[in-house]
Write a protein that holds these residues in place. Structure first.
Motif, short mmCIF file in Angstrom:
data_model
loop_
_atom_site.label_atom_id
_atom_site.label_comp_id
_atom_site.label_asym_id
_atom_site.label_seq_id
_atom_site.Cartn_x
_atom_site.Cartn_y
_atom_site.Cartn_z
N LEU A 17 0.83 -1.21 0.00
CA LEU A 17 0.00 0.00 0.00
C LEU A 17 0.86 1.26 0.00
N LEU A 18 1.95 1.25 0.75
CA LEU A 18 2.87 2.40 0.73
C LEU A 18 3.51 2.57 -0.64
N ALA A 19 3.86 1.47 -1.28
CA ALA A 19 4.44 1.54 -2.62
C ALA A 19 3.41 2.06 -3.62
N MET A 20 2.14 1.66 -3.46
CA MET A 20 1.07 2.18 -4.33
C MET A 20 0.91 3.68 -4.16
N LEU A 21 1.01 4.15 -2.94
CA LEU A 21 0.89 5.58 -2.67
C LEU A 21 2.04 6.35 -3.33
N CYS A 22 3.25 5.83 -3.23
CA CYS A 22 4.39 6.50 -3.87
C CYS A 22 4.24 6.53 -5.39
N CYS A 23 3.77 5.43 -5.96
CA CYS A 23 3.58 5.41 -7.42
C CYS A 23 2.45 6.34 -7.85
N ALA A 24 1.40 6.41 -7.06
CA ALA A 24 0.30 7.32 -7.40
C ALA A 24 0.75 8.77 -7.34
N LEU A 25 1.58 9.10 -6.37
CA LEU A 25 2.11 10.47 -6.30
C LEU A 25 2.98 10.79 -7.51
N ARG A 26 3.83 9.84 -7.93
CA ARG A 26 4.66 10.06 -9.10
C ARG A 26 3.81 10.14 -10.37
N LEU A 27 2.73 9.37 -10.40
CA LEU A 27 1.83 9.41 -11.55
C LEU A 27 1.15 10.77 -11.67
N LEU A 28 0.79 11.36 -10.55
CA LEU A 28 0.11 12.66 -10.57
C LEU A 28 1.08 13.83 -10.74
N ARG A 29 2.27 13.72 -10.15
CA ARG A 29 3.19 14.86 -10.14
C ARG A 29 4.38 14.70 -11.08
N GLY A 30 4.42 13.62 -11.86
CA GLY A 30 5.57 13.37 -12.71
C GLY A 30 5.85 14.51 -13.66
N PRO A 31 7.09 14.96 -13.73
CA PRO A 31 7.39 16.10 -14.60
C PRO A 31 7.30 15.77 -16.08
N THR A 32 7.57 14.51 -16.46
CA THR A 32 7.52 14.16 -17.88
C THR A 32 6.55 13.00 -18.09
N ALA A 33 6.19 12.78 -19.34
CA ALA A 33 5.28 11.68 -19.67
C ALA A 33 5.96 10.32 -19.41
N GLN A 34 7.26 10.26 -19.60
CA GLN A 34 7.97 9.00 -19.36
C GLN A 34 7.92 8.61 -17.89
N ASP A 35 8.03 9.60 -17.00
CA ASP A 35 7.91 9.32 -15.57
C ASP A 35 6.53 8.79 -15.23
N ARG A 36 5.52 9.36 -15.85
CA ARG A 36 4.15 8.91 -15.59
C ARG A 36 3.90 7.50 -16.11
N LEU A 38 6.20 5.15 -16.47
CA LEU A 38 6.93 4.26 -15.58
C LEU A 38 6.18 4.07 -14.26
N ALA A 39 5.60 5.14 -13.73
CA ALA A 39 4.82 5.03 -12.49
C ALA A 39 3.58 4.17 -12.71
N LEU A 40 2.93 4.32 -13.86
CA LEU A 40 1.75 3.51 -14.15
C LEU A 40 2.13 2.04 -14.31
N ASP A 41 3.26 1.77 -14.94
CA ASP A 41 3.74 0.40 -15.11
C ASP A 41 4.02 -0.23 -13.75
N THR A 42 4.68 0.51 -12.89
CA THR A 42 4.97 0.00 -11.56
C THR A 42 3.70 -0.15 -10.73
N LEU A 43 2.76 0.74 -10.92
CA LEU A 43 1.51 0.69 -10.16
C LEU A 43 0.71 -0.56 -10.48
N TRP A 44 0.58 -0.92 -11.76
CA TRP A 44 -0.20 -2.12 -12.05
C TRP A 44 0.52 -3.37 -11.56
N MET A 45 1.85 -3.33 -11.54
CA MET A 45 2.59 -4.48 -11.03
C MET A 45 2.37 -4.64 -9.52
N ILE A 46 2.35 -3.52 -8.82
CA ILE A 46 2.12 -3.56 -7.37
C ILE A 46 0.68 -4.01 -7.08
#
Length: 92
Positions: A17-36, A38-46
């Motif tokens: 759950l903590l890892a999901m929260l970190c990925c969700a924050l990066r998904l919302l605040r990611g400076p570039t599309a590539q960061d978002r 990558l965060a989405l890829d990690t989120l579905w894996m988690i």
């Protein structure tokens, strides 16, 4: 022994759950599309791993089938997003 397994499952759920929260924050605040992406890829894996842990906790086969569907959908969506970012189109 059962108590140790329950504690381990609760701890792993908390960590996921903590890892999901970190990925969700990066998904919302990611400076570039590539960061978002990558965060989405990690989120579905988690989420898939969290579903597997729930399947172990409840001893139900439905969670394992759901985890397989999440893995297949996440893989296809990651490939589509990567292709879109590289070429600007998904279907040639």
């Amino acid at each position: 022994m059962r108590f140790l397994v329950e504690i381990t499952l609760y701890f792993s759920q908390l960590c996921l759950l903590l890892a999901m929260l970190c990925c969700a924050l990066r998904l919302l605040r990611g400076p570039t599309a590539q960061d978002r992406v990558l965060a989405l890829d990690t989120l579905w894996m988690i989420i898939m791993l969290f579903t597997l842990v729930l399947g172990i906790s409840f001893a139900s086969q439905v969670y394992f089938e759901l985890a397989m569907l999440i893995a297949l959908t996440g893989f296809v969506s990651t490939i589509a997003l990567a292709k879109f970012l590289m070429r600007g189109e998904i279907i040639e």
